[in-house]
Scaffold this motif. Structure first.
Motif, PDB file in Angstrom:
ATOM      1  N   SER A  37       0.824  -1.218   0.000  1.00 43.37           N
ATOM      2  CA  SER A  37       0.000   0.000   0.000  1.00 43.37           C
ATOM      3  C   SER A  37       0.851   1.257   0.000  1.00 43.37           C
ATOM      4  O   SER A  37       0.590   2.204  -0.759  1.00 43.37           O
ATOM      5  CB  SER A  37      -0.940   0.010   1.208  1.00 43.37           C
ATOM      6  N   GLU A  38       1.871   1.285   0.866  1.00 38.58           N
ATOM      7  CA  GLU A  38       2.691   2.502   0.928  1.00 38.58           C
ATOM      8  C   GLU A  38       3.481   2.708  -0.352  1.00 38.58           C
ATOM      9  O   GLU A  38       3.668   3.832  -0.807  1.00 38.58           O
ATOM     10  CB  GLU A  38       3.626   2.460   2.138  1.00 38.58           C
ATOM     11  N   ASN A  39       3.943   1.625  -0.971  1.00 34.44           N
ATOM     12  CA  ASN A  39       4.680   1.762  -2.228  1.00 34.44           C
ATOM     13  C   ASN A  39       3.780   2.270  -3.352  1.00 34.44           C
ATOM     14  O   ASN A  39       4.161   3.168  -4.113  1.00 34.44           O
ATOM     15  CB  ASN A  39       5.295   0.414  -2.619  1.00 34.44           C
ATOM     16  N   LEU A  40       2.582   1.674  -3.469  1.00 35.26           N
ATOM     17  CA  LEU A  40       1.664   2.103  -4.525  1.00 35.26           C
ATOM     18  C   LEU A  40       1.170   3.530  -4.286  1.00 35.26           C
ATOM     19  O   LEU A  40       1.042   4.318  -5.238  1.00 35.26           O
ATOM     20  CB  LEU A  40       0.478   1.134  -4.607  1.00 35.26           C
ATOM     21  N   ALA A  41       0.902   3.860  -3.020  1.00 31.55           N
ATOM     22  CA  ALA A  41       0.448   5.222  -2.710  1.00 31.55           C
ATOM     23  C   ALA A  41       1.539   6.238  -3.017  1.00 31.55           C
ATOM     24  O   ALA A  41       1.270   7.312  -3.574  1.00 31.55           O
ATOM     25  CB  ALA A  41       0.037   5.309  -1.241  1.00 31.55           C
ATOM     26  N   GLY A  42       2.790   5.912  -2.663  1.00 29.18           N
ATOM     27  CA  GLY A  42       3.888   6.830  -2.933  1.00 29.18           C
ATOM     28  C   GLY A  42       4.132   7.031  -4.419  1.00 29.18           C
ATOM     29  O   GLY A  42       4.628   8.079  -4.843  1.00 29.18           O
ATOM     30  N   THR A  43       3.770   6.037  -5.228  1.00 30.79           N
ATOM     31  CA  THR A  43       3.995   6.125  -6.679  1.00 30.79           C
ATOM     32  C   THR A  43       2.836   6.782  -7.414  1.00 30.79           C
ATOM     33  O   THR A  43       3.043   7.622  -8.304  1.00 30.79           O
ATOM     34  CB  THR A  43       4.226   4.715  -7.261  1.00 30.79           C
ATOM     35  N   TYR A  44       1.607   6.437  -7.050  1.00 32.81           N
ATOM     36  CA  TYR A  44       0.445   6.841  -7.846  1.00 32.81           C
ATOM     37  C   TYR A  44      -0.362   7.994  -7.242  1.00 32.81           C
ATOM     38  O   TYR A  44      -1.247   8.517  -7.904  1.00 32.81           O
ATOM     39  CB  TYR A  44      -0.475   5.641  -8.064  1.00 32.81           C
ATOM     40  N   ILE A  45      -0.106   8.361  -5.996  1.00 30.96           N
ATOM     41  CA  ILE A  45      -0.816   9.503  -5.408  1.00 30.96           C
ATOM     42  C   ILE A  45       0.178  10.652  -5.303  1.00 30.96           C
ATOM     43  O   ILE A  45       1.081  10.626  -4.455  1.00 30.96           O
ATOM     44  CB  ILE A  45      -1.394   9.150  -4.021  1.00 30.96           C
ATOM     45  N   PRO A  46       0.047  11.676  -6.142  1.00 30.51           N
ATOM     46  CA  PRO A  46       1.090  12.711  -6.269  1.00 30.51           C
ATOM     47  C   PRO A  46       1.423  13.426  -4.962  1.00 30.51           C
ATOM     48  O   PRO A  46       2.596  13.673  -4.678  1.00 30.51           O
ATOM     49  CB  PRO A  46       0.491  13.682  -7.300  1.00 30.51           C
ATOM     50  N   PHE A  47       0.419  13.787  -4.142  1.00 30.05           N
ATOM     51  CA  PHE A  47       0.722  14.600  -2.961  1.00 30.05           C
ATOM     52  C   PHE A  47       1.376  13.791  -1.844  1.00 30.05           C
ATOM     53  O   PHE A  47       1.849  14.353  -0.851  1.00 30.05           O
ATOM     54  CB  PHE A  47      -0.539  15.292  -2.437  1.00 30.05           C
ATOM     55  N   ILE A  48       1.431  12.459  -1.977  1.00 22.57           N
ATOM     56  CA  ILE A  48       2.114  11.634  -0.977  1.00 22.57           C
ATOM     57  C   ILE A  48       3.585  11.484  -1.346  1.00 22.57           C
ATOM     58  O   ILE A  48       4.474  11.919  -0.615  1.00 22.57           O
ATOM     59  CB  ILE A  48       1.433  10.257  -0.847  1.00 22.57           C
ATOM     60  N   GLY A  49       3.861  10.901  -2.512  1.00 23.33           N
ATOM     61  CA  GLY A  49       5.246  10.737  -2.927  1.00 23.33           C
ATOM     62  C   GLY A  49       6.063   9.917  -1.936  1.00 23.33           C
ATOM     63  O   GLY A  49       5.537   9.311  -1.000  1.00 23.33           O
ATOM     64  N   ASN A  50       7.374   9.908  -2.142  1.00 27.53           N
ATOM     65  CA  ASN A  50       8.255   9.148  -1.253  1.00 27.53           C
ATOM     66  C   ASN A  50       8.462   9.829   0.090  1.00 27.53           C
ATOM     67  O   ASN A  50       8.832   9.186   1.068  1.00 27.53           O
ATOM     68  CB  ASN A  50       9.626   8.939  -1.923  1.00 27.53           C
ATOM     69  N   GLU A  51       8.236  11.153   0.151  1.00 27.40           N
ATOM     70  CA  GLU A  51       8.513  11.883   1.380  1.00 27.40           C
ATOM     71  C   GLU A  51       7.410  11.743   2.421  1.00 27.40           C
ATOM     72  O   GLU A  51       7.642  11.980   3.608  1.00 27.40           O
ATOM     73  CB  GLU A  51       8.702  13.382   1.070  1.00 27.40           C
ATOM     74  N   PHE A  52       6.199  11.363   2.020  1.00 26.88           N
ATOM     75  CA  PHE A  52       5.055  11.374   2.943  1.00 26.88           C
ATOM     76  C   PHE A  52       4.439   9.980   3.079  1.00 26.88           C
ATOM     77  O   PHE A  52       3.293   9.841   3.489  1.00 26.88           O
ATOM     78  CB  PHE A  52       4.010  12.376   2.420  1.00 26.88           C
ATOM     79  N   LYS A  53       5.232   8.950   2.761  1.00 28.85           N
ATOM     80  CA  LYS A  53       4.675   7.594   2.756  1.00 28.85           C
ATOM     81  C   LYS A  53       4.304   7.101   4.152  1.00 28.85           C
ATOM     82  O   LYS A  53       3.445   6.231   4.293  1.00 28.85           O
ATOM     83  CB  LYS A  53       5.666   6.612   2.117  1.00 28.85           C
ATOM     84  N   GLN A  54       4.946   7.632   5.208  1.00 30.91           N
ATOM     85  CA  GLN A  54       4.629   7.180   6.563  1.00 30.91           C
ATOM     86  C   GLN A  54       3.185   7.502   6.936  1.00 30.91           C
ATOM     87  O   GLN A  54       2.616   6.855   7.820  1.00 30.91           O
ATOM     88  CB  GLN A  54       5.579   7.812   7.574  1.00 30.91           C
ATOM     89  N   ALA A  55       2.607   8.515   6.258  1.00 23.68           N
ATOM     90  CA  ALA A  55       1.208   8.849   6.535  1.00 23.68           C
ATOM     91  C   ALA A  55       0.287   7.683   6.207  1.00 23.68           C
ATOM     92  O   ALA A  55      -0.782   7.538   6.813  1.00 23.68           O
ATOM     93  CB  ALA A  55       0.795  10.086   5.747  1.00 23.68           C
ATOM     94  N   VAL A  56       0.691   6.834   5.259  1.00 28.82           N
ATOM     95  CA  VAL A  56      -0.124   5.675   4.893  1.00 28.82           C
ATOM     96  C   VAL A  56      -0.283   4.750   6.096  1.00 28.82           C
ATOM     97  O   VAL A  56      -1.375   4.253   6.375  1.00 28.82           O
ATOM     98  CB  VAL A  56       0.507   4.917   3.707  1.00 28.82           C
ATOM     99  N   ALA A  57       0.806   4.521   6.834  1.00 29.86           N
ATOM    100  CA  ALA A  57       0.742   3.671   8.024  1.00 29.86           C
ATOM    101  C   ALA A  57      -0.195   4.270   9.073  1.00 29.86           C
ATOM    102  O   ALA A  57      -1.001   3.555   9.685  1.00 29.86           O
ATOM    103  CB  ALA A  57       2.137   3.478   8.611  1.00 29.86           C
ATOM    104  N   LEU A  58      -0.118   5.584   9.265  1.00 30.93           N
ATOM    105  CA  LEU A  58      -0.984   6.245  10.243  1.00 30.93           C
ATOM    106  C   LEU A  58      -2.448   6.142   9.837  1.00 30.93           C
ATOM    107  O   LEU A  58      -3.323   5.877  10.676  1.00 30.93           O
ATOM    108  CB  LEU A  58      -0.575   7.711  10.399  1.00 30.93           C
ATOM    109  N   VAL A  59      -2.723   6.325   8.558  1.00 36.05           N
ATOM    110  CA  VAL A  59      -4.104   6.222   8.061  1.00 36.05           C
ATOM    111  C   VAL A  59      -4.638   4.810   8.272  1.00 36.05           C
ATOM    112  O   VAL A  59      -5.800   4.617   8.677  1.00 36.05           O
ATOM    113  CB  VAL A  59      -4.173   6.627   6.583  1.00 36.05           C
TER     114      VAL A  59
END
Length: 295
Positions: free
Chosen positions: A251-273
């Protein structure tokens, strides 16, 4: 399509590590009924021990085995000397949580005092280079991590399902009072559970050190993902921990790649969500047992 397969492959490799770390958290939770916030620092400290042994000329795999043995002893001692005197039956969960937080700070400061804050380079356990699978590339280290976690999970499944020791541990964890009346040495089983969790964490620390570079704070982000995996799978489910780790990693890899405002810098937010969503919608997790409270 190739980009999707690449991110999926990378997510499985990192998710295997999240799942293994979550498994160590679940083992402690099943044994003692608490969340060990020091689990990441215990893994980090064991990784430093493995690095030190390797720096002294010990072969890398033997150094990791030595670190796992020392971690097992350290985890057992932590349960005996720090956790058992503050058992939940005596004082509830809050003092135990504070004790694990104190242990986390002690191990972090201790590692910095002994080895310093400068990063240490650790060679990949499975060597450099990579392989191509279905058009996606994966490093030998990543593939080795997946296979190691799979074999480790299989061995733990065999331990808990097919051996007398594993069945005794399950009995002690599920119903300590009944287990004591049946002659089960509950104290020894809790001790073994903490030691086993620490050994699993040591293996994770040694596997992830080449990617994160070894330093006292390296496990902070990985521990967050592990908590997300344990929350998603259920804190009382070893299988759920592993599945949750894979889901979080992908999930974090796909979100960092396909959701522009997340990117590699904000991937930890996926775990929190993921943590917040599971706690709101299904607090026991996907594989966790529902608790029934009599009123």
């Amino acid at each position: 399509m190739q980009l999707f397969l690449q991110q999926l492959m990378d997510g499985i490799a990192t998710g295997a590590l999240y799942g293994a770390m979550a498994l160590s958290i679940v083992l402690v939770y099943r044994a003692s009924g608490i969340v060990n916030f020091a689990q990441g620092e215990m893994a980090m400290f064991a990784a430093f021990i493995a690095w030190q042994a390797y720096a002294w000329g010990v072969p890398l795999w033997l150094a990791i085995v030595i670190a796992m043995i020392i971690a097992f002893i350290g985890g057992a001692l932590a349960e005996r000397l720090l956790i058992r005197p503050f058992g939940t039956e005596k004082s509830g969960h809050l003092p135990l949580i504070i004790v694990t937080l104190g242990l986390m700070l002690m191990l972090n400061s201790g590692a910095a005092w002994i080895w310093g804050y400068l990063t240490k380079e650790v060679p990949p356990v499975y060597g450099s280079g990579g392989l191509s699978i279905a058009g996606a590339s994966i490093s030998r280290q990543g593939l080795g991590i997946i296979l190691t976690v799979a074999v480790g999970a299989g061995l733990l499944f065999f331990l808990f399902q097919r051996t007398k020791l594993g069945l005794t541990m399950r009995a002690a964890a599920s119903n300590p009072e009944s287990a004591r009346l049946s002659g089960v040495p509950v104290g020894r089983m809790l001790l073994f559970g903490w030691g086993l969790a620490a050994a699993v964490g040591a293996l994770v620390g040694a596997l992830v050190a080449p990617q994160l570079f070894l330093q006292p704070n390296m496990m902070a982000s990985l521990l967050l993902y592990a908590f997300a995996a344990a929350t998603l799978g259920g804190f009382d489910s070893p299988v759920g921990a592993l599945v949750g780790g894979l889901v979080v990693g992908v999930s974090e890899n796909l979100a960092g790649t396909y959701i522009p405002f997340i990117g590699n810098e904000f991937k930890q937010a996926v775990a929190l969500v993921i943590i917040m969503a599971v706690l709101l919608l299904k607090p026991e997790g996907l594989f966790g047992a529902k608790t029934v409270t009599r009123v």
